[in-house]
Scaffold this motif. Structure first.
Motif, mmCIF file in Angstrom:
data_model
loop_
_atom_site.group_PDB
_atom_site.id
_atom_site.type_symbol
_atom_site.label_atom_id
_atom_site.label_comp_id
_atom_site.label_asym_id
_atom_site.label_seq_id
_atom_site.Cartn_x
_atom_site.Cartn_y
_atom_site.Cartn_z
ATOM 1 N N ARG A 111 31.442 3.966 -26.789
ATOM 2 C CA ARG A 111 32.267 2.083 -27.122
ATOM 3 C C ARG A 111 33.465 1.895 -28.655
ATOM 4 O O ARG A 111 33.554 2.594 -28.998
ATOM 5 N N MET A 112 33.976 0.480 -26.632
ATOM 6 C CA MET A 112 35.190 -0.329 -28.019
ATOM 7 C C MET A 112 34.175 -0.724 -28.601
ATOM 8 O O MET A 112 33.525 -1.610 -28.085
ATOM 9 N N ILE A 113 34.310 -1.233 -30.066
ATOM 10 C CA ILE A 113 33.471 -2.034 -30.763
ATOM 11 C C ILE A 113 34.588 -2.722 -32.342
ATOM 12 O O ILE A 113 35.426 -2.689 -32.479
ATOM 13 N N ARG A 146 39.601 -3.142 -33.679
ATOM 14 C CA ARG A 146 38.314 -2.148 -33.469
ATOM 15 C C ARG A 146 38.401 -0.872 -33.077
ATOM 16 O O ARG A 146 39.485 -0.420 -33.356
ATOM 17 N N ASP A 180 31.976 7.243 -30.918
ATOM 18 C CA ASP A 180 31.474 7.823 -29.599
ATOM 19 C C ASP A 180 29.647 8.328 -30.495
ATOM 20 O O ASP A 180 29.481 9.061 -31.038
ATOM 21 N N SER A 194 30.080 6.809 -20.919
ATOM 22 C CA SER A 194 29.379 5.531 -21.194
ATOM 23 C C SER A 194 28.909 5.266 -22.809
ATOM 24 O O SER A 194 28.334 3.857 -22.688
ATOM 25 N N LYS A 195 28.613 6.205 -23.240
ATOM 26 C CA LYS A 195 28.484 6.351 -24.782
ATOM 27 C C LYS A 195 29.376 6.454 -25.596
ATOM 28 O O LYS A 195 28.873 6.017 -26.383
ATOM 29 N N GLN A 224 36.290 2.502 -31.916
ATOM 30 C CA GLN A 224 36.722 3.505 -30.897
ATOM 31 C C GLN A 224 34.753 4.312 -31.199
ATOM 32 O O GLN A 224 35.463 5.449 -32.123
#
Lengths: 277, 277
Positions: free
Chosen positions: B90-92, B126, B130, B87-88, B128
């Motif tokens: 993330r797509m941003i 986007r 980590d 869960s750490k 990703q």
């Protein structure tokens, strides 16, 4: 007074043409004024005569004065805050004030390009800002009184310390051993911001006014609050050790911040929030 | 090793699956590596056993170890930097990276919202990122050797001081008088940033590992460099005294900045540039 004398001076300084008190050491003189500060200590001020600690005009007058004669002098602008310089009054486009452009009114004090100025005029997208010193061009009136001339080294020391350290004279503990002076600082000074600079300043002052001293040592004492019986390992340790330092999770690091006083190896750390208190 | 022992540990820590050395105290082990730092001191490290100064896995192993037996251990992620948390990752939106949006490439380490992350993927506006710890999910391999267990109080003291203060053991001067310890700090430590916090940390450490000590005093000595013959008033004084403080010309104040160490009355000053050196 000889140059280099340390004195305690009682005084009230006024702006001649307005009679405004701009500085005083006498509570009685401001008691009924709106800017009287009940938290402020109104007490005679330590001054090194002729040392440039005060306005030139006052310093010169002190050199001519004696302890028995009250001093009532006028200080012209050139020996106070200087003459007014018309070139320091500038017209500036309002937009230069940024976000404040729509909020300012005449008389406001603003900061622009690291200078402080007063708004004198606002109109048609421009403001006139006066960057002269607030008291430039003003003649000052000093009513002063030399309360005491410090001749005793011990008096000099305690006054020079408390001049820079915001502690009571009674809290200042020191001891002279021949030509060496030991100053014990109370624990509430350990984390004062800039304390190391303050100590250096104190030592510079003391060597200046008591040149016979050869050395000065500041002592800071910590006492062991943990009882002897308690085992070392029982104390909670929140240290972030060498390996953990490779952590790249800044959130976690922030959480540890509070406990860092007890941690972090030999690293010279950036200023902590705690140090500000 | 008992909990609370102070030891000097020689070690090399590697990531098991890549064999990458991520920390070592042995110059020989990294001499030929690109990240060998010739300015770094590779020397045994002071550790409080079981005190949480190092990764949990290493701390536990040290408790079971002895001075004569080299330690070769594997530390699983849960006792090192934790398991990887999906869960750490993330797509941003790329625009969240601000100015850097067009510069980043895969593998870059970035800081976002005070967290450090690694770019894993870039595409269609986007990225990703980590946010797991670099070594999360990794098993570590430690090869360690307890060089010495410190039993002598003097050895403990000098090592605990130099752990936090970046000075040589030989520069550390101290003296024990019964149950009181006096530590004389060299002048080059006076203006180290955070020195007051460091001193407090040293005192906490020393009381913890030598609980029989009742007090600890830090001494900072200044010597008078001005000759006795020179009159106090001859020393140049650039102090900005009480009256001058009302100056509102910040340029003038800035010019005085350099001389402020010797000035400024009892005001607790904001951190000076000098303090940072």
């Amino acid at each position: 007074m000889e140059k280099g004398s340390l004195i305690l001076l009682d005084y009230t300084a006024k702006i001649k043409d307005t009679n405004e008190i701009f500085e005083t050491t006498r509570a009685d003189d401001v008691k009924n004024n709106p800017d009287y500060d009940p938290n402020k200590k109104y007490e005679p001020r330590l001054l090194g005569v002729g040392e440039g600690w005060v306005l030139k005009g006052l310093d010169e007058a002190l050199l001519e004065s004696s302890i028995d004669t009250p001093l009532n002098i006028e200080i012209p602008p050139e020996k106070a805050f200087g003459e007014r310089d018309p070139s320091k009054v500038r017209m500036i486009p309002l937009r230069k004030l940024g976000e404040k452009a729509n909020e300012v009114s005449i008389g406001d004090v603003i900061e622009l390009d690291d200078r402080i100025g007063i708004i004198r005029f606002i109109g048609s997208g421009r403001v006139q800002v006066d960057f002269n010193h607030k008291y430039a061009g003003r003649t000052l009136v000093y009513s002063a009184n030399i309360v005491k001339k410090l001749d005793d080294d011990n008096e000099k020391i305690s006054n020079l310390i408390s001049r820079r350290l915001p502690i009571d004279l009674t809290e200042v503990k020191y001891e002279t051993k021949e030509s060496d002076l030991e100053i014990s600082l109370p624990e509430n000074t350990f984390l004062i911001e800039g304390i190391q600079i303050i100590k250096r300043g104190i030592s510079t002052d003391i060597f200046k006014f008591i040149p016979s001293l050869k050395s000065l040592v500041f002592l800071e004492k910590y006492t062991n609050s943990v009882s002897d019986a308690e085992k070392p390992s029982e104390a909670k340790n929140t240290d972030s050790g060498p390996d953990k330092d490779t952590s790249n999770d800044k959130d976690e690091k922030d959480k540890k911040e509070d406990s860092k006083i007890e941690g972090k190896s030999t690293e010279v750390r950036p200023k902590s929030k705690k140090e500000k208190s």
